[in-house]
Design a protein around this motif. Sequence first.
Motif, PDB file in Angstrom:
ATOM      1  N   ASP A  69       0.807  -1.219   0.000  1.00  0.00           N
ATOM      2  CA  ASP A  69       0.000   0.000   0.000  1.00  0.00           C
ATOM      3  C   ASP A  69       0.841   1.271   0.000  1.00  0.00           C
ATOM      4  O   ASP A  69       0.330   2.353  -0.308  1.00  0.00           O
ATOM      5  CB  ASP A  69      -0.953   0.008   1.201  1.00  0.00           C
ATOM      6  N   ASP A  70       2.124   1.153   0.326  1.00  0.00           N
ATOM      7  CA  ASP A  70       2.997   2.327   0.269  1.00  0.00           C
ATOM      8  C   ASP A  70       3.024   2.944  -1.127  1.00  0.00           C
ATOM      9  O   ASP A  70       3.246   4.150  -1.273  1.00  0.00           O
ATOM     10  CB  ASP A  70       4.429   1.954   0.686  1.00  0.00           C
ATOM     11  N   LEU A 100       0.575   3.469  -2.985  1.00  0.00           N
ATOM     12  CA  LEU A 100      -0.719   4.087  -3.298  1.00  0.00           C
ATOM     13  C   LEU A 100      -0.921   5.437  -2.620  1.00  0.00           C
ATOM     14  O   LEU A 100      -2.004   6.010  -2.716  1.00  0.00           O
ATOM     15  CB  LEU A 100      -1.861   3.146  -2.875  1.00  0.00           C
ATOM     16  N   VAL A 101       0.112   5.958  -1.962  1.00  0.00           N
ATOM     17  CA  VAL A 101      -0.090   7.147  -1.128  1.00  0.00           C
ATOM     18  C   VAL A 101      -0.536   8.372  -1.920  1.00  0.00           C
ATOM     19  O   VAL A 101      -1.127   9.301  -1.354  1.00  0.00           O
ATOM     20  CB  VAL A 101       1.168   7.475  -0.303  1.00  0.00           C
ATOM     21  N   LEU A 120      -5.979   4.074  -2.236  1.00  0.00           N
ATOM     22  CA  LEU A 120      -5.514   3.887  -0.867  1.00  0.00           C
ATOM     23  C   LEU A 120      -6.684   3.678   0.086  1.00  0.00           C
ATOM     24  O   LEU A 120      -6.576   2.906   1.048  1.00  0.00           O
ATOM     25  CB  LEU A 120      -4.686   5.109  -0.430  1.00  0.00           C
ATOM     26  N   SER A 121      -7.811   4.342  -0.175  1.00  0.00           N
ATOM     27  CA  SER A 121      -9.000   4.144   0.648  1.00  0.00           C
ATOM     28  C   SER A 121      -9.489   2.700   0.562  1.00  0.00           C
ATOM     29  O   SER A 121      -9.855   2.089   1.572  1.00  0.00           O
ATOM     30  CB  SER A 121     -10.098   5.113   0.212  1.00  0.00           C
ATOM     31  N   ASN A 144      -7.078   0.617   2.416  1.00  0.00           N
ATOM     32  CA  ASN A 144      -7.257   0.854   3.846  1.00  0.00           C
ATOM     33  C   ASN A 144      -8.389   0.002   4.406  1.00  0.00           C
ATOM     34  O   ASN A 144      -8.263  -0.574   5.496  1.00  0.00           O
ATOM     35  CB  ASN A 144      -7.553   2.337   4.074  1.00  0.00           C
ATOM     36  N   LEU A 199      -8.242  10.226   3.746  1.00  0.00           N
ATOM     37  CA  LEU A 199      -6.967   9.957   3.080  1.00  0.00           C
ATOM     38  C   LEU A 199      -6.704  10.912   1.921  1.00  0.00           C
ATOM     39  O   LEU A 199      -5.604  10.935   1.375  1.00  0.00           O
ATOM     40  CB  LEU A 199      -6.930   8.506   2.588  1.00  0.00           C
ATOM     41  N   GLY A 209      -1.974  10.331   3.394  1.00  0.00           N
ATOM     42  CA  GLY A 209      -1.660   8.976   2.945  1.00  0.00           C
ATOM     43  C   GLY A 209      -0.370   8.454   3.554  1.00  0.00           C
ATOM     44  O   GLY A 209      -0.319   7.345   4.103  1.00  0.00           O
ATOM     45  N   GLN A 235      -0.049   5.460   6.411  1.00  0.00           N
ATOM     46  CA  GLN A 235       0.763   4.272   6.175  1.00  0.00           C
ATOM     47  C   GLN A 235       1.770   4.054   7.302  1.00  0.00           C
ATOM     48  O   GLN A 235       2.022   2.915   7.723  1.00  0.00           O
ATOM     49  CB  GLN A 235       1.485   4.378   4.833  1.00  0.00           C
TER      50      GLN A 235
END
Length: 216
Positions: free
Chosen positions: A113-114, A116-117, A123-124, A127, A162, A168, A172
């Motif tokens: 997920d890093d 996708l920041v 990212l949502s 999450n 986010l 973001g 993370q």
Amino acid sequence: MSQTRTTQTDAYSLILEAIDVGIYKPGDRLVESDLAERFGVSRTPIREALQRLETQSLLERDGRSLIVASLDHNQMAELYVVRRELEGLAARLAARHATEEEIRVLRDMVTADDALVNDPAALSRANRRFHKQIHLASHNRYLVQQLDLVHRTMALMATTSLAAQGRGEIAQSEHDGIVRAIEARDEDGAGKALQEHISIAFMTRLKQDAGRRERS
């Protein structure tokens, strides 16, 4: 399960998913015929699904129409209070009960997920998957059911926290801290880390709402 019951469940899940991913937003009107055409099912299971969603307060009446519900300030605050406590409990139980495989999945999620920041929508979604994995790792079916209800209601918020500038990367980092505590089997640390994560998300959302009011 009968075919009729399966169709009803499918219609409910399809509409719920559409609300969750933002196809239908708070205030949007839901029309039986339009939904039936979109999802390829008859109007009867659509009608029953809408009634169920209204009972769960995910839809509300606007005259004769059903619209996606929205949360006022007090409702949002109440939701976050409950979410903070339940999520903290899930993290504590995950630190106690999660298998090594479940913990590795959580670690892999944080790493993936890093990337996708800079994409708040993606990212949502990630999450939600991350939090759901913690819920499941708690190995408490009743807690999972209550958190499912909380997260369904979270879909009634038109935006994600986010999307705030820099949120973001911070989120993370918070996820990383939560997983570190679970990896260490630190129940209190995991619970506190997740509760703090929810508190910061709530404060971020309050600032977003204040900004929108100022611009309007």
